[in-house]
Design a protein around this motif. Structure first.
Motif, PDB file in Angstrom:
ATOM      1  N   ALA A   2      12.061   4.912 -98.583  1.00 41.43           N
ATOM      2  CA  ALA A   2      11.806   5.379 -99.951  1.00 41.43           C
ATOM      3  C   ALA A   2      12.966   6.266-100.382  1.00 41.43           C
TER       4      ALA A   2
ATOM      5  N   ASN B 161      10.915   8.241 -95.188  1.00 38.14           N
ATOM      6  CA  ASN B 161      10.868   8.940 -96.472  1.00 38.14           C
ATOM      7  C   ASN B 161      12.153   9.730 -96.689  1.00 38.14           C
TER       8      ASN B 161
ATOM      9  N   VAL C 275       5.248  10.866 -99.266  1.00 44.46           N
ATOM     10  CA  VAL C 275       4.834   9.586 -99.843  1.00 44.46           C
ATOM     11  C   VAL C 275       3.956   8.872 -98.818  1.00 44.46           C
TER      12      VAL C 275
ATOM     13  N   VAL D 155       1.855   4.626 -98.189  1.00 41.32           N
ATOM     14  CA  VAL D 155       1.775   3.230 -98.637  1.00 41.32           C
ATOM     15  C   VAL D 155       0.330   2.761 -98.548  1.00 41.32           C
TER      16      VAL D 155
ATOM     17  N   SER E 219      -3.464  12.368-101.900  1.00 43.71           N
ATOM     18  CA  SER E 219      -3.041  11.085-101.361  1.00 43.71           C
ATOM     19  C   SER E 219      -4.258  10.367-100.800  1.00 43.71           C
TER      20      SER E 219
ATOM     21  N   GLU F 223       0.091  10.858 -95.152  1.00 41.92           N
ATOM     22  CA  GLU F 223       1.405  10.855 -95.791  1.00 41.92           C
ATOM     23  C   GLU F 223       2.541  10.888 -94.766  1.00 41.92           C
TER      24      GLU F 223
ATOM     25  N   SER G   4       2.786   3.377-103.404  1.00 43.78           N
ATOM     26  CA  SER G   4       2.523   4.704-102.860  1.00 43.78           C
ATOM     27  C   SER G   4       1.082   5.089-103.146  1.00 43.78           C
TER      28      SER G   4
ATOM     29  N   GLN H 125       4.056   8.598-108.656  1.00 42.28           N
ATOM     30  CA  GLN H 125       4.975   7.951-107.724  1.00 42.28           C
ATOM     31  C   GLN H 125       5.077   6.443-107.945  1.00 42.28           C
TER      32      GLN H 125
ATOM     33  N   LEU I  50       7.713   3.217-106.824  1.00 45.00           N
ATOM     34  CA  LEU I  50       7.305   2.927-105.440  1.00 45.00           C
ATOM     35  C   LEU I  50       6.205   1.878-105.434  1.00 45.00           C
TER      36      LEU I  50
END
Length: 544
Positions: free
Chosen positions: A36, A97, A103, A105, A126, A130, A152, A159, A164
């Motif tokens: 990323a 990252n 971040v 996925v 999140s 992360e 993300s 994000q 992303l």
């Protein structure tokens, strides 16, 4: 739609999905290595060279496949398309990252155990664990067939909009998207929609996001509208190979934006076969699709026959068709279909013509079935079929048949028709069947012999009979075992040994499924009433 509300609802549902454990034993997996990164994206505004630079984040494919070093890989928006083989049950995304904030996925629609990360006040930041700045994390799914977004899962309203996101796809088998056979295809096109609000990107880049300058995505006002990462005129469909006439083309629609889009195919129809990675029970013929934020749709397009290369525009009917103040622009691409091999000049072959029950006396409908197949005579889809008896009425003049699965959309189809033969004359009848392909060719006919026997005499019953002496009114209600309304019932008055006197016919009542008649001034009162049927049945009862 409120962007924050959408993502909250979307991922709360996703967090409830169960985790699929990896079983012991040998198991193949696809390992993808992504980084990323931040970069500046150049947006082409028009055909005269005007451009705009937008700060973005994106995923880059790691060059050495281990994420140990930064090889200067350039990130892209969308990120690299990930194709999972039908033989690979597992997808591992290894993420480095290189950004300044955490971040993660996620793949909406894939079952996985999620580990939400919360802010100090309890709000979810999140939807899964992360990967911290400068760190490497691994995300694993037991992947099922379909078309999906990977993106993300950390502060996705920001994000994902920063770039992303990407496409991940897996087929059920080679050349077939899902288990249902009508999802087979010859070619595929990816159309991934997204937007850019330059104010949001600049706020994130200069550290003013979350301040009075740009407090939240509620202020989201996109200016650039992208297909596969670029607006028109730079936007291009991602095509497996050049589309040719007659090909079944799988269109994979994805929306990584915060607003709904309506991709519209000009002058052509497509069949929508799946939504969010789930195949429909039946396909739907449309010329546009509603692509909500975060949604994916799959559709099959049969490229029309053409002697030259034809170009078909695909545009957003919600009019995301500008680049800032510049028009035309935005979500507009062109699908080109060139001439294929030799033109299809032969009609489909007909086989397996059958009728049931056979023999039949007409007491029930006859089911006529057959198979139409153009795979060896040009490869076009079946477009229609017909049946007839006796002399050939000419192509297109027969009685229509239907596709057994409800829609003509494949080069080989099972055909069906229901035939009422209750009024046919007994004897041997030849039933003929032929079909037509999308190139307009009628094929040769196939046939079967149907034996029609004489129907047995129906059973007639008088279920109500009344006589009023004051005015001679006689009412009769009767039934027959013949197919509803297919016979005629006639009533007679009987006086002793005299010949029956005609009263008249009884009227068929479809709602009550019986026959009724009223006869006035019948004097004297008959001793009996007889009802006869053209189906051979007869009954005589005394008049009460």
């Amino acid at each position: 739609m409120n962007p924050k509300r959408f993502y909250k609802a979307f991922y709360v549902v996703g967090a409830a999905l169960f985790c699929v454990p990896l079983l012991a034993g040998t198991c193949s997996a696809l390992d993808v290595y992504l980084a990323a990164k931040a970069f500046s994206k150049t947006i082409v505004l028009n055909g005269q060279g005007a451009i705009a630079a937008v700060p973005m984040w994106g995923f880059a494919q790691d060059a050495d496949g281990d994420l140990s070093t930064d090889g200067g890989e350039t990130p892209t928006v969308p990120g690299p398309a990930i194709t999972v083989s039908a033989a690979d049950p597992i997808l591992n995304i290894h993420l480095r990252n290189d950004l300044s904030e955490p971040v993660s996925v996620v793949i909406p629609g894939q079952a996985v155990g999620l580990a939400p990360v919360r802010l100090a006040d309890g709000r979810v930041r999140s939807f899964t664990y992360e990967t911290a700045p400068g760190s490497i994390g691994t995300y694993t799914w037991s992947i099922r067939p379909g078309t999906y977004l990977y993106q993300s899962g950390t502060h996705p309203a920001v994000q994902v909009q920063m770039g992303l996101y990407g496409c991940v796809k897996k087929d059920f088998s080679a050349g077939q998207a899902y288990e249902r056979p009508w999802t087979a295809y010859d070619n595929e096109v990816i159309l991934l929609y997204s937007e850019i609000d330059p104010a949001l990107h600049n706020a994130v880049a200069n550290g003013t996001y979350g301040t009075a300058d740009y407090p939240s995505p509620i202020m989201y006002a996109p200016k650039y509208f992208l297909v596969n990462g670029d607006p028109y005129p730079a936007a291009e469909p991602i095509v497996d190979h050049a589309v040719t006439s007659g090909e079944r083309v799988l269109l994979r629609f994805l929306n990584a934006g915060l607003e709904s889009r309506v991709p519209t195919l000009q002058n052509l129809f497509l069949r929508v076969v799946a939504e969010d990675g789930y195949a429909y029970l039946y396909s739907k013929e449309q010329y546009s699709v509603l692509l909500a934020a975060g949604k994916t749709l799959d559709a099959i397009l049969t490229a029309p026959a053409s002697a030259t290369t034809a170009s078909y525009p695909v545009y957003d009917r919600r009019l995301g068709l500008t680049n800032g103040a510049t028009s035309p622009g935005g979500m507009l691409v062109f699908l080109e279909a060139g001439p294929g091999g030799p033109a299809d000049t032969f009609g489909p072959a007909t086989s397996g013509v059958a009728a049931a029950p056979n023999p039949t006396n007409g007491a029930s409908m006859v089911a006529l079935s057959a198979n139409a197949d153009d795979t060896g005579t040009g490869g076009s889809n079946i477009a229609g079929a017909e049946w007839w008896t006796g002399s050939d009425p000419g192509a297109g003049a027969g009685a229509p048949m239907l596709a057994a699965d409800g829609v003509f959309d494949e080069p080989a189809e099972a055909l069906t028709a229901q035939i009422d033969i209750s009024l046919w004359t007994p004897g041997e009848v030849q039933l003929w069947v032929r079909s037509r392909d999308t190139a307009g060719n009628w094929g040769s006919a196939g046939s079967t012999s149907l034996s029609v026997t004489a129907a047995p005499a129906d059973t007639v019953a008088i279920v109500a009979l009344s006589y009023r002496t004051s005015d001679g009114r006689l009412r009769v209600r009767a039934t027959s075992t013949a197919i509803g309304g297919s016979v005629t019932l006639t009533a007679y008055a009987v006086y002793g040994a005299d010949p029956p006197a005609l009263l008249g016919t009884l009227a068929w009542r479809p709602r009550s499924q019986d026959y009724r008649g009223q006869f006035n001034s019948i004097f004297p009162k008959p001793d009996f009433v007889t009802v006869t049927s053209t189906g051979g049945g007869s009954v005589t009862v005394p008049v009460p």
